[in-house]
Scaffold this active site. Structure first.
Site, PDB file in Angstrom:
ATOM      1  N   GLY A   8       0.823  -1.131   0.220  1.00  0.00           N
ATOM      2  CA  GLY A   8       0.047  -0.150   0.004  1.00  0.00           C
ATOM      3  C   GLY A   8       0.714   1.091  -0.007  1.00  0.00           C
ATOM      4  N   GLY A  11      -0.418   5.272  -0.915  1.00  0.00           N
ATOM      5  CA  GLY A  11      -1.651   5.506  -0.094  1.00  0.00           C
ATOM      6  C   GLY A  11      -0.961   6.693   0.727  1.00  0.00           C
ATOM      7  CD  GLN A  12      -3.575  10.656   4.926  1.00  0.00           C
ATOM      8  OE1 GLN A  12      -4.106   9.838   5.419  1.00  0.00           O
ATOM      9  NE2 GLN A  12      -3.384  11.795   5.439  1.00  0.00           N
ATOM     10  CG  LEU A  13       1.445   5.649   7.290  1.00  0.00           C
ATOM     11  CD1 LEU A  13       1.786   6.767   7.719  1.00  0.00           C
ATOM     12  CD2 LEU A  13       0.987   4.710   8.244  1.00  0.00           C
ATOM     13  CG  ASP A  45       8.689  16.210  -3.228  1.00  0.00           C
ATOM     14  OD1 ASP A  45       8.886  16.452  -4.479  1.00  0.00           O
ATOM     15  OD2 ASP A  45       7.856  16.943  -2.613  1.00  0.00           O
ATOM     16  CG  ASP A  59      -4.657  -8.021  -4.755  1.00  0.00           C
ATOM     17  OD1 ASP A  59      -4.686  -7.959  -3.501  1.00  0.00           O
ATOM     18  OD2 ASP A  59      -5.492  -8.249  -5.485  1.00  0.00           O
ATOM     19  CE1 TYR A 148      -9.276   0.780   8.278  1.00  0.00           C
ATOM     20  CE2 TYR A 148     -10.158   2.149   9.929  1.00  0.00           C
ATOM     21  CZ  TYR A 148      -9.145   1.660   9.138  1.00  0.00           C
ATOM     22  OH  TYR A 148      -7.768   2.210   9.333  1.00  0.00           O
ATOM     23  CE  LYS A 152      -6.777  -1.001   9.941  1.00  0.00           C
ATOM     24  NZ  LYS A 152      -5.603  -1.369   9.159  1.00  0.00           N
ATOM     25  CB  ILE A 178      -2.632  10.443   9.580  1.00  0.00           C
ATOM     26  CG1 ILE A 178      -2.436   9.460  10.517  1.00  0.00           C
ATOM     27  CG2 ILE A 178      -1.199  11.129   9.059  1.00  0.00           C
ATOM     28  CD1 ILE A 178      -1.433   8.388  10.369  1.00  0.00           C
TER      29      ILE A 178
HETATM   30  N1  SER Z   1      -8.307   7.604   9.561  1.00  0.00           N
HETATM   31  C1  SER Z   1      -9.015   6.272   9.364  1.00  0.00           C
HETATM   32  C2  SER Z   1     -10.335   6.422   8.968  1.00  0.00           C
HETATM   33  O1  SER Z   1     -11.135   7.648   8.981  1.00  0.00           O
HETATM   34  C3  SER Z   1      -9.275   5.916  10.995  1.00  0.00           C
HETATM   35  O2  SER Z   1      -7.952   4.987  10.928  1.00  0.00           O
HETATM   36  O3  SER Z   1     -10.912   5.474   8.441  1.00  0.00           O
END
Ligand code: SER
Length: 329
Positions: A8, A11-13, A45, A59, A148, A152, A178
């Site tokens: 991943g 993605g953002q992180l 960057d 995948d 979700y 987790k 985040i």
């Molecule tokens: N930032 C995530 C979400 O909003 C939470 O882990 O799904």
């Protein structure tokens, strides 16, 4: 040292974590992966020399391909970031379960077989309506109301099991929302706290999908990246929690975020039109007790709300090429 695999990675992180991993361990030691093919060299960057050679299509549902890559690149650690977030997970619960649970299961099995170190991002989404909302303890009620969150909680239990049953060195954080500027987030409930910056700069107007009083734990990306690096670099003996550590930096409401942005952009207006994500946000906690992370491996956040807003606006105005006129100061 072998190679690090990031799932991943786009993605953002992943986007910011990969840059930090490259700086710490060398760009040639970090293999990025994701579901989509990259069709051309891409720019990073932090490591401008980086190109498509450091990326593989993967995948996480495909355990054989995962294990082929582990052997080909002599991987010794996985940062397993591939996952479906909370809002997207409510639209596609089946996919959310498959990617988040079966994908993690493949990664854990692979870590067991190849003796890999593993990072797994859990989330404040493990908490639910009966969890204490303030000073949420490390060990507490976890009754998530989203798919979700369910994935987790399951993931945390699997990590704990693999650590204690098989000795897998797996480490995890219950990440809050985040906030970052490199890559916009996608499919999360806390995304409003990032979208708002783009809208404030571009349109001076944002319609927020949660109510103004909605208060959630949040963290600026530099703190999140440092947390992951410090957790993974800590002595193995210091890591006493193998499910996932509570971790936090700052908590604020949507209205408080708006006010802070208005200090720089006084003509910014925010309306509120809560949608299905309001119920998700309401089921989560407001302020987490992260004393175990502080005690075990020395966690300390650096960015509070004013520092986050100041830096986000500065960085985004540069990236979007929209001058930030500071009329208040
Ligand atoms: N930032 C995530 C979400 O909003 C939470 O882990 O799904």
């Amino acid at each position: 040292m072998g190679t690090i695999l990031v799932t991943g990675a786009k993605g953002q992180l992943g986007s910011d974590l990969v840059a930090a991993l490259c700086q710490h361990y060398g760009a040639a030691s970090v293999l990025e992966s994701g579901r989509a093919a990259l069709h051309r060299a891409y720019h990073c960057d932090a490591v401008p020399q980086r190109d498509y050679r450091f990326y593989e299509v993967l995948d996480v549902m495909d355990r054989q391909r995962l294990q082929d890559l582990i052997e080909k690149y002599q991987i010794d650690a996985i940062y397993h970031l591939a996952g479906v977030l909370s809002a997207k997970g409510e639209q596609q619960p089946d996919r959310c379960w498959n990617v988040n649970v079966n994908g993690l299961y493949n990664v854990l099995e692979t870590a067991r077989i190849y003796h890999l170190k593993l990072f797994f991002p859990s989330s404040i989404a493990v908490f639910g309506p009966h969890t204490p909302k303030l000073d949420t303890p490390q060990i507490t009620i976890e009754d998530p109301s989203t798919m979700y969150g369910i994935t987790k909680v399951t993931g945390e239990l699997l990590c704990h099991y693999y650590a204690h049953r098989y000795g897998v060195d797996v480490r995890s954080l219950r990440l809050p929302g985040i906030i970052s500027y490199s890559i916009p987030p996608g499919g999360g409930t806390t995304d409003f706290a990032v979208e708002i910056f783009y809208a404030a700069l571009k349109d001076r107007h944002y319609t927020c999908f949660v109510r103004p009083e909605t208060r959630l734990p949040m963290m600026y990306m530099p703190d999140a990246v440092r947390a992951v690096l410090e957790l993974m670099q800590a002595d193995e003996a210091a890591i006493k929690i193998r499910s996932s550590y509570n971790i936090t930096a700052v908590s604020f409401s949507a209205a408080e975020l708006v006010s802070e942005i208005q200090r720089y952009l006084p003509d910014f207006v925010c309306d509120y039109a809560p949608d299905f994500r309001q119920a998700i946000a309401d089921s989560w906690v407001s302020e987490v007790d992260d004393s175990k992370a502080r005690a075990d491996w020395g966690w300390r956040p650096e960015y509070d709300l004013p520092a986050i807003v100041e830096d986000m606006l500065k960085q985004l105005s540069r990236r979007l090429d929209i001058p930030l006129k500071n009329r208040n100061r």
